[in-house]
Design a protein around this motif. Sequence first.
Motif, mmCIF file in Angstrom:
data_model
loop_
_atom_site.group_PDB
_atom_site.id
_atom_site.type_symbol
_atom_site.label_atom_id
_atom_site.label_comp_id
_atom_site.label_asym_id
_atom_site.label_seq_id
_atom_site.Cartn_x
_atom_site.Cartn_y
_atom_site.Cartn_z
ATOM 1 N N TYR A 101 0.726 -1.085 -0.066
ATOM 2 C CA TYR A 101 0.029 -0.002 0.119
ATOM 3 C C TYR A 101 0.686 1.245 -0.107
ATOM 4 O O TYR A 101 0.481 2.349 -0.551
ATOM 5 N N ASN A 102 2.261 0.971 0.482
ATOM 6 C CA ASN A 102 2.819 2.237 0.798
ATOM 7 C C ASN A 102 3.552 2.641 -0.691
ATOM 8 O O ASN A 102 3.496 3.924 -0.950
ATOM 9 N N ARG A 103 3.741 1.642 -1.454
ATOM 10 C CA ARG A 103 4.213 1.923 -2.768
ATOM 11 C C ARG A 103 3.124 2.430 -3.742
ATOM 12 O O ARG A 103 3.432 3.734 -4.433
ATOM 13 N N ILE A 104 1.914 2.255 -3.509
ATOM 14 C CA ILE A 104 0.811 2.699 -4.161
ATOM 15 C C ILE A 104 0.646 4.303 -3.773
ATOM 16 O O ILE A 104 0.643 4.941 -4.688
ATOM 17 N N LEU A 105 0.659 4.786 -2.765
ATOM 18 C CA LEU A 105 0.651 6.102 -1.967
ATOM 19 C C LEU A 105 2.048 6.843 -2.674
ATOM 20 O O LEU A 105 1.797 7.787 -3.117
ATOM 21 N N GLU A 106 3.280 6.124 -2.670
ATOM 22 C CA GLU A 106 4.377 6.840 -3.228
ATOM 23 C C GLU A 106 4.165 7.070 -4.681
ATOM 24 O O GLU A 106 4.585 8.071 -5.230
ATOM 25 N N ILE A 107 3.525 6.274 -5.510
ATOM 26 C CA ILE A 107 3.233 6.184 -6.890
ATOM 27 C C ILE A 107 2.378 7.788 -6.998
ATOM 28 O O ILE A 107 2.394 8.487 -7.708
ATOM 29 N N CYS A 108 1.420 7.711 -6.142
ATOM 30 C CA CYS A 108 0.252 8.769 -6.307
ATOM 31 C C CYS A 108 0.906 9.979 -6.047
ATOM 32 O O CYS A 108 0.715 10.888 -6.440
ATOM 33 N N ALA A 109 1.850 10.079 -4.985
ATOM 34 C CA ALA A 109 2.630 11.416 -4.429
ATOM 35 C C ALA A 109 3.631 11.745 -5.540
ATOM 36 O O ALA A 109 3.728 12.930 -6.037
ATOM 37 N N TYR A 110 4.436 10.868 -5.635
ATOM 38 C CA TYR A 110 5.918 11.210 -6.509
ATOM 39 C C TYR A 110 5.494 11.263 -7.941
ATOM 40 O O TYR A 110 6.260 12.215 -8.655
ATOM 41 N N GLU A 111 4.430 10.494 -8.536
ATOM 42 C CA GLU A 111 4.292 10.766 -9.948
ATOM 43 C C GLU A 111 3.173 11.742 -10.206
ATOM 44 O O GLU A 111 2.788 11.781 -11.413
ATOM 45 N N GLY A 112 2.949 12.433 -9.496
ATOM 46 C CA GLY A 112 1.947 13.670 -9.360
ATOM 47 C C GLY A 112 0.515 13.206 -9.845
ATOM 48 O O GLY A 112 -0.185 13.793 -10.638
ATOM 49 N N LEU A 113 0.321 12.148 -9.346
ATOM 50 C CA LEU A 113 -1.167 11.578 -9.842
ATOM 51 C C LEU A 113 -2.181 12.384 -9.052
ATOM 52 O O LEU A 113 -3.173 12.709 -9.266
ATOM 53 N N VAL A 114 -1.779 12.613 -7.824
ATOM 54 C CA VAL A 114 -2.812 13.296 -6.809
ATOM 55 C C VAL A 114 -2.183 14.575 -6.408
ATOM 56 O O VAL A 114 -1.200 15.041 -6.337
ATOM 57 N N ASP A 115 -3.346 15.417 -6.569
ATOM 58 C CA ASP A 115 -3.136 16.934 -6.101
ATOM 59 C C ASP A 115 -2.946 16.988 -4.622
ATOM 60 O O ASP A 115 -3.643 16.990 -3.693
ATOM 61 N N LEU A 116 -1.396 17.351 -4.135
ATOM 62 C CA LEU A 116 -1.048 17.519 -2.596
ATOM 63 C C LEU A 116 -1.293 18.676 -2.161
ATOM 64 O O LEU A 116 -1.332 18.731 -0.821
#
Length: 723
Positions: free
Chosen positions: A124-139
């Motif tokens: 799950y942590n890797r999925i979150l990293e993809i979301c955050a670092y690959e710019g999928l989610v507006d942080l």
Amino acid sequence: MCERRARLRAERLLEHARMELTAANQRLKAHAFSLSDQIIEQRAELQDMRSIAQELEGVNTQTAQELRQAHCVADLADIRLREAIETITDGFAVFDSAQKLVLANQAYLSIFDGFSEVTKGIGYNRILEICAYEGLVDLHGTEPGDWVQSMLARWALAQIKPHEMHFTNGVSVRLMDRRVPNGDYVSLVRNITRSLRYQAQLIDAQTQAEAAVQAKSVFLANMSHEIRTPMNGVVGMADLLAETNLNNEQRIYAETIRNSGQALVTIINDILDFSKMDAGKMDLYPEDFDLEKIIHEVLTLLAPAARGKSIELILDYDIFLPRHFKADPGRVRQVLTNLIGNAVKFTETGYVLVRAVGVHKSEQAQLVHITIEDTGIGIAAEHLEHVFSEFQQVEDATNRRFEGTGLGLAISKRIIELMGGSIWLESELGVGSCFGCSLHLDLAADAGHSFPPPLPSALHQVLLVSDHLISRSILERHFQSARVKTLTATQAAPALRLLGQHKIDLVLIDQDLTSDDAAQIAGMIEQQAPGCPAIMMCSAMADHAIPAGAGGVRHALPKPLLWRDVAVSICATLTPEQPATHAQPTLAVPLAPRNPAPDQKLLTVLYAEDNATNRLVFSKMVQGLDLDLHFAVNGREAVEKFTELRPDIIFMDISMPEMDGREATRHIRAHANGRSVPIIAVTAHALKEETEKMLSAGMNGTLTKPLRKADLLDAISRHSPAP
Ligand code: ADP
């Protein structure tokens, strides 16, 4: 011999050999038998083994078959589960207790299109990293690392709260995660993009609607202001005209103009109220008030209309019900005016009876029931439930006999409900109606029960001459509670008979007897029992003067009767040292007399008003008082005249050219001598908020246009400096 011996030996040997052979044969035979037994036994065993083996083989085949079936069922369940999960349009995923992805539907995986590592087994942590670092989610400016940590911390909570997330591709989701009893995590990713958009549209629409309602309210307030200003001229002038020497026809014209103008103002007020309620902006302004007084005032106000139709107005206020409560008196008066006004409007003959009864009382509050009963046209059963709705009138517009907007009851109902009460109606067509309302009213801070003055001890027996059963019984009840006996008569002859038979201390005569003339009865009473005092109960204010020929009449009491006034009047009548007075309202204006002493200073009044008609109306309304009256035509001139004249009271119009009333007030208040001078706003704005704005702008009170003479005189009286 030897041969024989040899042969014998040989024969013996042969015999021995034969015997040995036989023995061997015997042994062999026995062995063969035992062998064959063994073989038979083993064969039987083998047979058994074979059948067991065959049996086992059967069982094995069944188990294998069952296993195969079980596999099939499991496969089917798995397929069904996957298909079911795939039908969910929201993303769905299951993670094991080590937070590794176990299962996810296409909607979930499609979020990570192009990231092949997002598959079964990913953490799950890797999925979150993809979301955050690959710019999928507006942080929203949060550091990716911090965001991942906060999301992981969220999963560590006992209760995982829903979380809203916005992807950079414009999709918004709500995460709803659960930890299940075996330690797995189930994650539902709900797409809320459309509902958020819809919500935004709704907020937009609501803002627009509110702006429209606001605009409507402002428009109505402005329109009402514009209409009120000329209405001030119409109503005020008609009011003044009606006071001049007119012949009957002219008086009817003048009064019609005044009444129509007043009706128009009522309609404007109704529409204004309705628009306020529609916008949810009707507020209550609680203050202490006297309920009995308000009901009596409303009845008195409606008395001229009732008199025109010979309707008896009756007030029955529970002796044990307190008078002083805390609520919005303006709104209470408005409801009563509507209900009593309707009763008078829809009744041709008979009576309108207002009853106020205390139902339940606690230390701070009282449940009050007020009923308004009439003997009017009544309402048919099928219309009963509609009359409280907006614009509902029983008569249709084409054959209307009665004026009205159809808003009064709807407004009254909303006001009563706003006050936490309820309103109801009972009616019978052709017989009459009874409207009732119940209100939980807080007792006023100093609501100590103020009973009417006690009746004089010299009063033992009263003769009541009235043919109105209800009025009579209300008076009888009051006398009874004061331990005074009452004899009643409905006509002259029985009244005189009773007078001859009993010792009567006081006679109360109703002016509106149907069969006899009340004044004549008074005269006859005076002749038969000289010195027996009488009080006349009059329906017309103008008739308060004691009727000519009514010999023993000491007092005239205006109807509808207020028991308090009756008691005061009886005390005054029976206490010889007090001169007889007429129970008429007096204007307590501490004004200079008409011909003041040379050294007596007149009251200086300044009225700032740009409209010439309004100035004229004002000057005519106060012409009976000796005032030193000055006018200013705008705010700037008002400030100048203030410094020059130092008036005792200032009346200030609000909307004026060059400088408006509020600014002029600020200038005057800034002046060293202007801090205490009473300034009364005269405004065509009927909204309460406007009144409050004026009070907070430093004014001492407000008068609303169209100006009523009584209100103006009252304001002068209240704000005049002590003589
Ligand atoms: P309106 O301005 O028409 O009087 P209301 O809302 O006050 O409006 O009353 C609505 C209608 O209810 C009236 O038009 C009338 O038909 C009916 N109504 C109200 N009070 C009475 C009454 N006391 N007797 C008979 N009808 C009444």
